[in-house]
Design a protein around this motif. Structure first.
Motif, PDB file in Angstrom:
ATOM      1  N   ASP A  43       0.835  -1.210   0.000  1.00 37.77           N
ATOM      2  CA  ASP A  43       0.000   0.000   0.000  1.00 37.77           C
ATOM      3  C   ASP A  43       0.868   1.259   0.000  1.00 37.77           C
ATOM      4  OD1 ASP A  43      -2.280  -1.555  -0.024  1.00 37.77           O
ATOM      5  OD2 ASP A  43      -2.625  -1.374   2.140  1.00 37.77           O
ATOM      6  N   ASP A  44       1.966   1.236   0.759  1.00 40.72           N
ATOM      7  CA  ASP A  44       2.891   2.380   0.779  1.00 40.72           C
ATOM      8  C   ASP A  44       3.506   2.610  -0.596  1.00 40.72           C
ATOM      9  OD1 ASP A  44       2.373   2.708   3.476  1.00 40.72           O
ATOM     10  OD2 ASP A  44       4.265   1.795   4.133  1.00 40.72           O
ATOM     11  N   TYR A  45       3.920   1.530  -1.260  1.00 34.48           N
ATOM     12  CA  TYR A  45       4.478   1.661  -2.607  1.00 34.48           C
ATOM     13  C   TYR A  45       3.448   2.255  -3.557  1.00 34.48           C
ATOM     14  CZ  TYR A  45       8.137  -1.593  -1.005  1.00 34.48           C
ATOM     15  OH  TYR A  45       9.155  -2.205  -0.332  1.00 34.48           O
ATOM     16  N   GLY A  46       2.206   1.794  -3.449  1.00 38.36           N
ATOM     17  CA  GLY A  46       1.140   2.323  -4.287  1.00 38.36           C
ATOM     18  C   GLY A  46       0.936   3.813  -4.068  1.00 38.36           C
ATOM     19  N   ALA A  47       1.026   4.246  -2.815  1.00 36.49           N
ATOM     20  CA  ALA A  47       0.866   5.673  -2.504  1.00 36.49           C
ATOM     21  C   ALA A  47       1.995   6.492  -3.135  1.00 36.49           C
ATOM     22  CB  ALA A  47       0.829   5.891  -0.992  1.00 36.49           C
ATOM     23  N   VAL A  48       3.208   5.954  -3.110  1.00 33.77           N
ATOM     24  CA  VAL A  48       4.345   6.656  -3.719  1.00 33.77           C
ATOM     25  C   VAL A  48       4.139   6.759  -5.229  1.00 33.77           C
ATOM     26  CG1 VAL A  48       6.818   6.489  -4.234  1.00 33.77           C
ATOM     27  CG2 VAL A  48       5.998   6.059  -1.907  1.00 33.77           C
ATOM     28  N   VAL A  79      -2.647   4.005 -12.795  1.00 37.22           N
ATOM     29  CA  VAL A  79      -3.512   2.851 -13.011  1.00 37.22           C
ATOM     30  C   VAL A  79      -3.437   1.985 -11.752  1.00 37.22           C
ATOM     31  CG1 VAL A  79      -3.989   0.845 -14.453  1.00 37.22           C
ATOM     32  CG2 VAL A  79      -3.027   2.925 -15.480  1.00 37.22           C
ATOM     33  N   PRO A  80      -4.475   2.033 -10.921  1.00 34.17           N
ATOM     34  CA  PRO A  80      -4.465   1.216  -9.699  1.00 34.17           C
ATOM     35  C   PRO A  80      -4.660  -0.256 -10.064  1.00 34.17           C
ATOM     36  CG  PRO A  80      -6.536   2.398  -9.891  1.00 34.17           C
ATOM     37  CD  PRO A  80      -5.674   2.841 -11.042  1.00 34.17           C
ATOM     38  N   LEU A  81      -3.730  -1.089  -9.641  1.00 38.54           N
ATOM     39  CA  LEU A  81      -3.795  -2.502  -9.999  1.00 38.54           C
ATOM     40  C   LEU A  81      -4.069  -3.430  -8.829  1.00 38.54           C
ATOM     41  CD1 LEU A  81      -0.824  -2.658 -12.518  1.00 38.54           C
ATOM     42  CD2 LEU A  81      -3.282  -2.583 -13.021  1.00 38.54           C
ATOM     43  N   GLN A  82      -3.799  -2.979  -7.607  1.00 39.95           N
ATOM     44  CA  GLN A  82      -3.968  -3.891  -6.467  1.00 39.95           C
ATOM     45  C   GLN A  82      -5.414  -4.360  -6.344  1.00 39.95           C
ATOM     46  OE1 GLN A  82      -1.310  -5.032  -4.416  1.00 39.95           O
ATOM     47  NE2 GLN A  82      -2.925  -6.530  -4.058  1.00 39.95           N
TER      48      GLN A  82
END
Length: 95
Positions: free
Chosen positions: A28-33, A46-49
């Motif tokens: 989640d932290d990586y996604g925020a970055v 592009v949100p993939l999670q």
């Protein structure tokens, strides 16, 4: 804990919920970055999670990501569909 497509480490070994939560938090932290970098450089994010998590609720995570990192053909289809969805709702859309 919600089911998530995570790394092969968390899928192939029995880890505590705490360890899996730490890994999920890191993802989640990586996604925020990445989301912040997209804003900073005026790029589409592009949100993939979430698509992978939804897919992993229907069948095992390895159907989508075979080694915990690299997507299968079905996983690549999820990525392509997510990308198309984002692009078609952006100024880059082909109308």
């Amino acid at each position: 804990m919600e089911r998530r497509c995570l790394s092969s480490e968390s899928r192939h070994h029995q880890h505590s919920d705490r360890g899996q939560r730490r890994l999920a938090d890191r993802i989640d932290d990586y996604g925020a970055v990445v989301r912040q970098l997209a804003r900073e450089f005026q790029a589409q994010f592009v949100p993939l999670q979430e698509p992978f998590d939804r897919a992993a609720e229907r069948t095992k995570a390895s159907d989508w990501i075979f080694d915990g990192v690299h997507p299968t053909a079905a996983g690549n289809r999820l990525i392509a569909n997510a990308w198309l969805d984002v692009v078609q709702r952006s100024i880059l859309a082909i109308r």
